[in-house]
Design a protein around this motif. Sequence first.
Motif, PDB file in Angstrom:
ATOM      1  N   THR A 210      -9.313  41.725 -28.842  1.00 41.79           N
ATOM      2  CA  THR A 210     -10.389  42.711 -29.024  1.00 41.79           C
ATOM      3  C   THR A 210     -11.274  42.723 -27.776  1.00 41.79           C
ATOM      4  OG1 THR A 210     -11.800  41.035 -30.074  1.00 41.79           O
ATOM      5  CG2 THR A 210     -10.452  42.431 -31.536  1.00 41.79           C
ATOM      6  N   GLY A 211     -12.067  43.776 -27.651  1.00 39.86           N
ATOM      7  CA  GLY A 211     -13.062  43.842 -26.596  1.00 39.86           C
ATOM      8  C   GLY A 211     -12.495  43.840 -25.190  1.00 39.86           C
ATOM      9  N   LYS A 212     -13.190  43.107 -24.289  1.00 44.70           N
ATOM     10  CA  LYS A 212     -12.821  43.077 -22.873  1.00 44.70           C
ATOM     11  C   LYS A 212     -11.443  42.445 -22.658  1.00 44.70           C
ATOM     12  CE  LYS A 212     -17.525  42.947 -21.003  1.00 44.70           C
ATOM     13  NZ  LYS A 212     -18.488  42.184 -20.165  1.00 44.70           N
ATOM     14  N   LYS A 214      -8.887  42.628 -24.629  1.00 40.88           N
ATOM     15  CA  LYS A 214      -7.878  43.631 -24.976  1.00 40.88           C
ATOM     16  C   LYS A 214      -7.684  44.615 -23.816  1.00 40.88           C
ATOM     17  CE  LYS A 214      -6.753  46.934 -28.656  1.00 40.88           C
ATOM     18  NZ  LYS A 214      -5.688  46.159 -29.301  1.00 40.88           N
ATOM     19  N   LEU A 215      -8.802  45.042 -23.206  1.00 41.10           N
ATOM     20  CA  LEU A 215      -8.723  45.966 -22.080  1.00 41.10           C
ATOM     21  C   LEU A 215      -8.001  45.325 -20.895  1.00 41.10           C
ATOM     22  CD1 LEU A 215      -9.486  48.669 -20.807  1.00 41.10           C
ATOM     23  CD2 LEU A 215     -11.678  47.645 -20.142  1.00 41.10           C
ATOM     24  N   ALA A 216      -8.321  44.054 -20.618  1.00 34.98           N
ATOM     25  CA  ALA A 216      -7.680  43.358 -19.499  1.00 34.98           C
ATOM     26  C   ALA A 216      -6.181  43.194 -19.723  1.00 34.98           C
ATOM     27  CB  ALA A 216      -8.332  41.984 -19.309  1.00 34.98           C
ATOM     28  N   LEU A 217      -5.794  42.889 -20.958  1.00 35.88           N
ATOM     29  CA  LEU A 217      -4.376  42.736 -21.258  1.00 35.88           C
ATOM     30  C   LEU A 217      -3.625  44.065 -21.131  1.00 35.88           C
ATOM     31  CD1 LEU A 217      -4.602  40.326 -24.326  1.00 35.88           C
ATOM     32  CD2 LEU A 217      -3.611  39.797 -22.084  1.00 35.88           C
ATOM     33  N   LYS A 218      -4.286  45.166 -21.544  1.00 31.77           N
ATOM     34  CA  LYS A 218      -3.650  46.478 -21.414  1.00 31.77           C
ATOM     35  C   LYS A 218      -3.463  46.856 -19.949  1.00 31.77           C
ATOM     36  CE  LYS A 218      -4.820  48.749 -25.773  1.00 31.77           C
ATOM     37  NZ  LYS A 218      -5.480  49.919 -26.407  1.00 31.77           N
TER      38      LYS A 218
END
Length: 272
Positions: A210-212, A214-218
Amino acid sequence: MTEIEFQALFESYDKARRIGAENPIPQKLHLLVYNYARIRYQQTSDVAADFYLHTIGKLPGILERYQPERAPFHNYIARTLHFEFQHFLRRRKTPRSDHISLQDLAERRVELHHKTGPEKEGENLPLIWKKLPNSLAIHAKLAFGFPLTFKELRLLLQRHKKNPQAQWQQLRSYRDYLRYTETKRRNFLRRRDRLLLAMERLGAEAAAATGKRKLALKQKLTKARKKFFSIDTRIPLRIVAAVSGDSIATVQRRQKEAIAWLKEAYAALGQQ
Protein backbone atom coordinates in the motif's frame (compact mmCIF):
# COMPACT_ATOMS: atom_id res chain seq x y z
CA MET A 1 26.41 -46.71 -40.01
CA THR A 2 28.19 -49.70 -38.50
CA GLU A 3 29.86 -49.82 -35.09
CA ILE A 4 33.27 -49.69 -36.81
CA GLU A 5 32.27 -46.56 -38.76
CA PHE A 6 31.09 -44.88 -35.56
CA GLN A 7 34.36 -45.69 -33.84
CA ALA A 8 36.28 -44.33 -36.83
CA LEU A 9 34.37 -41.05 -36.46
CA PHE A 10 35.51 -40.67 -32.87
CA GLU A 11 39.08 -41.61 -33.73
CA SER A 12 39.05 -39.00 -36.49
CA TYR A 13 37.82 -36.39 -34.03
CA ASP A 14 40.32 -37.41 -31.35
CA LYS A 15 43.23 -37.24 -33.79
CA ALA A 16 42.19 -33.82 -35.10
CA ARG A 17 41.75 -32.53 -31.55
CA ARG A 18 45.20 -33.72 -30.47
CA ILE A 19 46.92 -31.93 -33.35
CA GLY A 20 44.96 -28.76 -32.62
CA ALA A 21 42.74 -28.69 -35.73
CA GLU A 22 40.48 -25.64 -35.97
CA ASN A 23 37.33 -27.72 -36.38
CA PRO A 24 38.04 -31.30 -35.22
CA ILE A 25 34.42 -32.56 -35.33
CA PRO A 26 33.90 -34.63 -38.54
CA GLN A 27 31.28 -33.42 -40.99
CA LYS A 28 29.57 -36.84 -40.85
CA LEU A 29 28.91 -36.29 -37.16
CA HIS A 30 27.27 -32.94 -37.91
CA LEU A 31 25.08 -34.70 -40.49
CA LEU A 32 24.24 -37.43 -37.99
CA VAL A 33 22.99 -34.88 -35.46
CA TYR A 34 21.14 -32.91 -38.13
CA ASN A 35 19.27 -35.98 -39.39
CA TYR A 36 18.70 -37.62 -35.99
CA ALA A 37 15.21 -36.26 -35.26
CA ARG A 38 14.05 -36.80 -38.84
CA ILE A 39 15.27 -40.41 -39.14
CA ARG A 40 14.95 -41.67 -35.57
CA TYR A 41 11.64 -40.00 -34.69
CA GLN A 42 10.17 -39.23 -38.15
CA GLN A 43 10.07 -35.50 -37.42
CA THR A 44 9.95 -32.75 -40.06
CA SER A 45 13.11 -31.24 -41.49
CA ASP A 46 12.30 -28.04 -39.58
CA VAL A 47 12.24 -29.86 -36.25
CA ALA A 48 15.47 -31.61 -37.24
CA ALA A 49 17.09 -28.23 -37.92
CA ASP A 50 15.85 -26.91 -34.55
CA PHE A 51 17.29 -29.94 -32.77
CA TYR A 52 20.59 -29.49 -34.60
CA LEU A 53 20.78 -25.88 -33.40
CA HIS A 54 19.90 -27.05 -29.88
CA THR A 55 22.68 -29.66 -29.88
CA ILE A 56 25.53 -28.25 -31.95
CA GLY A 57 26.86 -26.02 -29.19
CA LYS A 58 26.97 -29.00 -26.81
CA LEU A 59 28.69 -31.36 -29.25
CA PRO A 60 32.30 -30.55 -28.23
CA GLY A 61 31.48 -31.25 -24.58
CA ILE A 62 29.64 -34.45 -25.50
CA LEU A 63 32.70 -35.74 -27.34
CA GLU A 64 35.10 -34.68 -24.60
CA ARG A 65 33.10 -36.60 -21.99
CA TYR A 66 33.17 -39.84 -23.95
CA GLN A 67 35.17 -42.60 -22.21
CA PRO A 68 36.03 -45.41 -24.68
CA GLU A 69 36.65 -47.94 -21.93
CA ARG A 70 33.09 -47.66 -20.62
CA ALA A 71 30.97 -48.09 -23.77
CA PRO A 72 31.21 -48.29 -27.58
CA PHE A 73 30.97 -44.90 -29.24
CA HIS A 74 27.75 -45.69 -31.12
CA ASN A 75 26.00 -46.65 -27.85
CA TYR A 76 27.21 -43.48 -26.17
CA ILE A 77 26.06 -41.25 -29.04
CA ALA A 78 22.67 -42.98 -29.31
CA ARG A 79 22.05 -42.60 -25.57
CA THR A 80 23.23 -38.99 -25.51
CA LEU A 81 21.19 -37.88 -28.53
CA HIS A 82 18.10 -39.58 -27.11
CA PHE A 83 18.54 -37.65 -23.85
CA GLU A 84 19.14 -34.36 -25.68
CA PHE A 85 16.10 -34.87 -27.89
CA GLN A 86 13.83 -35.49 -24.88
CA HIS A 87 15.21 -32.35 -23.26
CA PHE A 88 14.66 -30.47 -26.53
CA LEU A 89 10.99 -31.58 -26.64
CA ARG A 90 10.38 -30.59 -23.02
CA ARG A 91 11.80 -27.13 -23.64
CA ARG A 92 9.61 -26.61 -26.73
CA LYS A 93 6.52 -27.37 -24.62
CA THR A 94 7.40 -24.75 -22.00
CA PRO A 95 4.52 -22.25 -21.79
CA ARG A 96 5.35 -18.83 -23.19
CA SER A 97 3.74 -15.42 -22.81
CA ASP A 98 0.66 -14.81 -24.94
CA HIS A 99 1.78 -11.21 -25.51
CA ILE A 100 2.15 -10.48 -29.24
CA SER A 101 4.07 -7.51 -30.62
CA LEU A 102 5.21 -6.98 -34.17
CA GLN A 103 8.31 -5.24 -32.84
CA ASP A 104 9.23 -8.39 -30.91
CA LEU A 105 9.36 -10.78 -33.87
CA ALA A 106 12.92 -11.77 -33.03
CA GLU A 107 11.98 -12.71 -29.46
CA ARG A 108 8.96 -14.64 -30.74
CA ARG A 109 10.86 -16.55 -33.45
CA VAL A 110 10.07 -19.88 -31.79
CA GLU A 111 6.33 -19.24 -32.21
CA LEU A 112 6.84 -18.41 -35.89
CA HIS A 113 8.74 -21.63 -36.49
CA HIS A 114 7.27 -25.08 -37.10
CA LYS A 115 5.92 -26.91 -34.10
CA THR A 116 6.93 -30.38 -33.07
CA GLY A 117 5.14 -33.08 -35.03
CA PRO A 118 2.49 -32.74 -37.74
CA GLU A 119 0.60 -29.46 -37.95
CA LYS A 120 -2.84 -29.53 -36.38
CA GLU A 121 -5.85 -28.06 -38.07
CA GLY A 122 -5.93 -24.30 -37.51
CA GLU A 123 -2.26 -24.04 -36.56
CA ASN A 124 -1.37 -22.12 -39.72
CA LEU A 125 1.19 -19.76 -38.21
CA PRO A 126 4.15 -21.86 -39.46
CA LEU A 127 2.87 -21.34 -43.01
CA ILE A 128 4.27 -17.81 -42.83
CA TRP A 129 7.73 -19.19 -43.42
CA LYS A 130 6.56 -21.44 -46.26
CA LYS A 131 5.04 -18.45 -48.06
CA LEU A 132 8.10 -16.25 -47.64
CA PRO A 133 9.57 -15.44 -51.10
CA ASN A 134 12.68 -17.49 -51.87
CA SER A 135 14.69 -14.33 -52.47
CA LEU A 136 14.08 -13.28 -48.85
CA ALA A 137 13.94 -16.63 -47.05
CA ILE A 138 17.68 -16.97 -46.43
CA HIS A 139 18.04 -13.40 -45.15
CA ALA A 140 14.98 -13.82 -42.92
CA LYS A 141 16.40 -16.99 -41.39
CA LEU A 142 19.81 -15.43 -40.79
CA ALA A 143 18.20 -12.33 -39.28
CA PHE A 144 16.29 -14.39 -36.71
CA GLY A 145 19.06 -16.88 -35.94
CA PHE A 146 17.64 -19.91 -37.76
CA PRO A 147 19.91 -22.61 -39.20
CA LEU A 148 19.85 -22.88 -42.98
CA THR A 149 18.87 -26.03 -44.80
CA PHE A 150 21.54 -27.78 -46.85
CA LYS A 151 19.77 -26.61 -49.99
CA GLU A 152 19.96 -22.98 -48.88
CA LEU A 153 23.58 -23.29 -47.84
CA ARG A 154 24.40 -24.89 -51.19
CA LEU A 155 22.79 -21.94 -52.97
CA LEU A 156 25.09 -19.57 -51.13
CA LEU A 157 28.15 -21.67 -51.90
CA GLN A 158 27.35 -21.71 -55.61
CA ARG A 159 28.41 -18.08 -55.77
CA HIS A 160 31.98 -19.27 -55.28
CA LYS A 161 31.80 -22.59 -57.15
CA LYS A 162 35.07 -21.77 -58.95
CA ASN A 163 36.83 -20.77 -55.74
CA PRO A 164 37.00 -23.66 -53.22
CA GLN A 165 38.96 -21.54 -50.77
CA ALA A 166 36.17 -18.95 -50.67
CA GLN A 167 33.62 -21.75 -50.17
CA TRP A 168 35.54 -23.10 -47.20
CA GLN A 169 35.71 -19.61 -45.73
CA GLN A 170 31.95 -19.29 -46.14
CA LEU A 171 31.41 -22.63 -44.42
CA ARG A 172 33.62 -21.53 -41.53
CA SER A 173 31.58 -18.33 -41.31
CA TYR A 174 28.40 -20.41 -41.14
CA ARG A 175 29.89 -22.54 -38.37
CA ASP A 176 30.73 -19.37 -36.43
CA TYR A 177 27.19 -18.14 -37.06
CA LEU A 178 25.71 -21.32 -35.52
CA ARG A 179 27.94 -20.97 -32.48
CA TYR A 180 27.00 -17.33 -32.06
CA THR A 181 23.26 -17.97 -32.35
CA GLU A 182 23.42 -20.80 -29.82
CA THR A 183 25.26 -18.58 -27.32
CA LYS A 184 22.84 -15.75 -28.02
CA ARG A 185 19.88 -18.08 -27.50
CA ARG A 186 21.18 -19.34 -24.15
CA ASN A 187 21.87 -15.80 -22.93
CA PHE A 188 18.44 -14.64 -24.06
CA LEU A 189 16.62 -17.50 -22.30
CA ARG A 190 18.61 -16.95 -19.11
CA ARG A 191 17.86 -13.22 -19.05
CA ARG A 192 14.24 -13.74 -20.07
CA ASP A 193 13.63 -16.24 -17.26
CA ARG A 194 15.33 -13.96 -14.72
CA LEU A 195 13.15 -11.00 -15.73
CA LEU A 196 9.98 -13.12 -15.74
CA LEU A 197 10.66 -14.23 -12.17
CA ALA A 198 11.38 -10.64 -11.15
CA MET A 199 8.13 -9.39 -12.73
CA GLU A 200 6.15 -12.15 -11.04
CA ARG A 201 7.68 -11.31 -7.66
CA LEU A 202 7.22 -7.54 -8.08
CA GLY A 203 3.62 -8.01 -9.22
CA ALA A 204 2.78 -10.13 -6.19
CA GLU A 205 4.47 -7.69 -3.79
CA ALA A 206 2.78 -4.68 -5.40
CA ALA A 207 -0.64 -6.34 -5.07
CA ALA A 208 -0.11 -6.79 -1.34
CA ALA A 209 1.55 -3.40 -0.67
CA THR A 210 0.00 0.00 0.00
CA GLY A 211 0.97 3.65 -0.23
CA LYS A 212 4.45 4.72 -1.34
CA ARG A 213 5.79 1.17 -1.31
CA LYS A 214 3.08 0.08 -3.75
CA LEU A 215 3.98 2.97 -6.08
CA ALA A 216 7.70 2.14 -5.88
CA LEU A 217 7.07 -1.52 -6.65
CA LYS A 218 4.90 -0.62 -9.65
CA GLN A 219 7.70 1.60 -10.98
CA LYS A 220 10.16 -1.27 -10.63
CA LEU A 221 7.71 -3.59 -12.37
CA THR A 222 7.39 -1.12 -15.27
CA LYS A 223 11.18 -0.97 -15.62
CA ALA A 224 11.44 -4.76 -15.60
CA ARG A 225 8.78 -4.99 -18.34
CA LYS A 226 10.67 -2.46 -20.46
CA LYS A 227 13.85 -4.47 -20.07
CA PHE A 228 12.00 -7.66 -20.97
CA PHE A 229 10.64 -6.27 -24.23
CA SER A 230 13.90 -4.56 -25.18
CA ILE A 231 16.17 -7.61 -25.01
CA ASP A 232 18.42 -7.46 -28.06
CA THR A 233 18.21 -10.70 -30.05
CA ARG A 234 19.53 -9.29 -33.32
CA ILE A 235 22.27 -11.11 -35.17
CA PRO A 236 25.10 -8.66 -36.07
CA LEU A 237 25.11 -7.67 -39.73
CA ARG A 238 28.81 -8.51 -40.10
CA ILE A 239 28.14 -12.14 -39.12
CA VAL A 240 25.22 -12.43 -41.54
CA ALA A 241 27.24 -10.78 -44.31
CA ALA A 242 30.06 -13.30 -43.85
CA VAL A 243 27.61 -16.18 -44.26
CA SER A 244 25.61 -14.76 -47.17
CA GLY A 245 28.59 -13.33 -49.02
CA ASP A 246 26.81 -9.97 -49.43
CA SER A 247 27.92 -6.52 -48.38
CA ILE A 248 26.64 -5.20 -45.06
CA ALA A 249 24.52 -2.61 -46.92
CA THR A 250 22.90 -5.37 -49.01
CA VAL A 251 22.26 -7.52 -45.94
CA GLN A 252 20.64 -4.60 -44.15
CA ARG A 253 18.39 -3.84 -47.12
CA ARG A 254 17.33 -7.48 -47.63
CA GLN A 255 16.64 -7.97 -43.94
CA LYS A 256 14.41 -4.91 -43.88
CA GLU A 257 12.48 -6.29 -46.84
CA ALA A 258 12.14 -9.72 -45.20
CA ILE A 259 11.04 -8.32 -41.83
CA ALA A 260 8.54 -5.98 -43.49
CA TRP A 261 7.07 -8.95 -45.37
CA LEU A 262 6.85 -11.02 -42.18
CA LYS A 263 5.19 -8.19 -40.27
CA GLU A 264 2.53 -7.79 -42.93
CA ALA A 265 1.92 -11.54 -43.05
CA TYR A 266 1.85 -11.75 -39.25
CA ALA A 267 -0.66 -8.87 -39.02
CA ALA A 268 -2.86 -10.39 -41.70
CA LEU A 269 -2.83 -13.70 -39.85
CA GLY A 270 -3.94 -12.00 -36.64
CA GLN A 271 -6.94 -10.49 -38.42
CA GLN A 272 -8.24 -13.83 -39.68
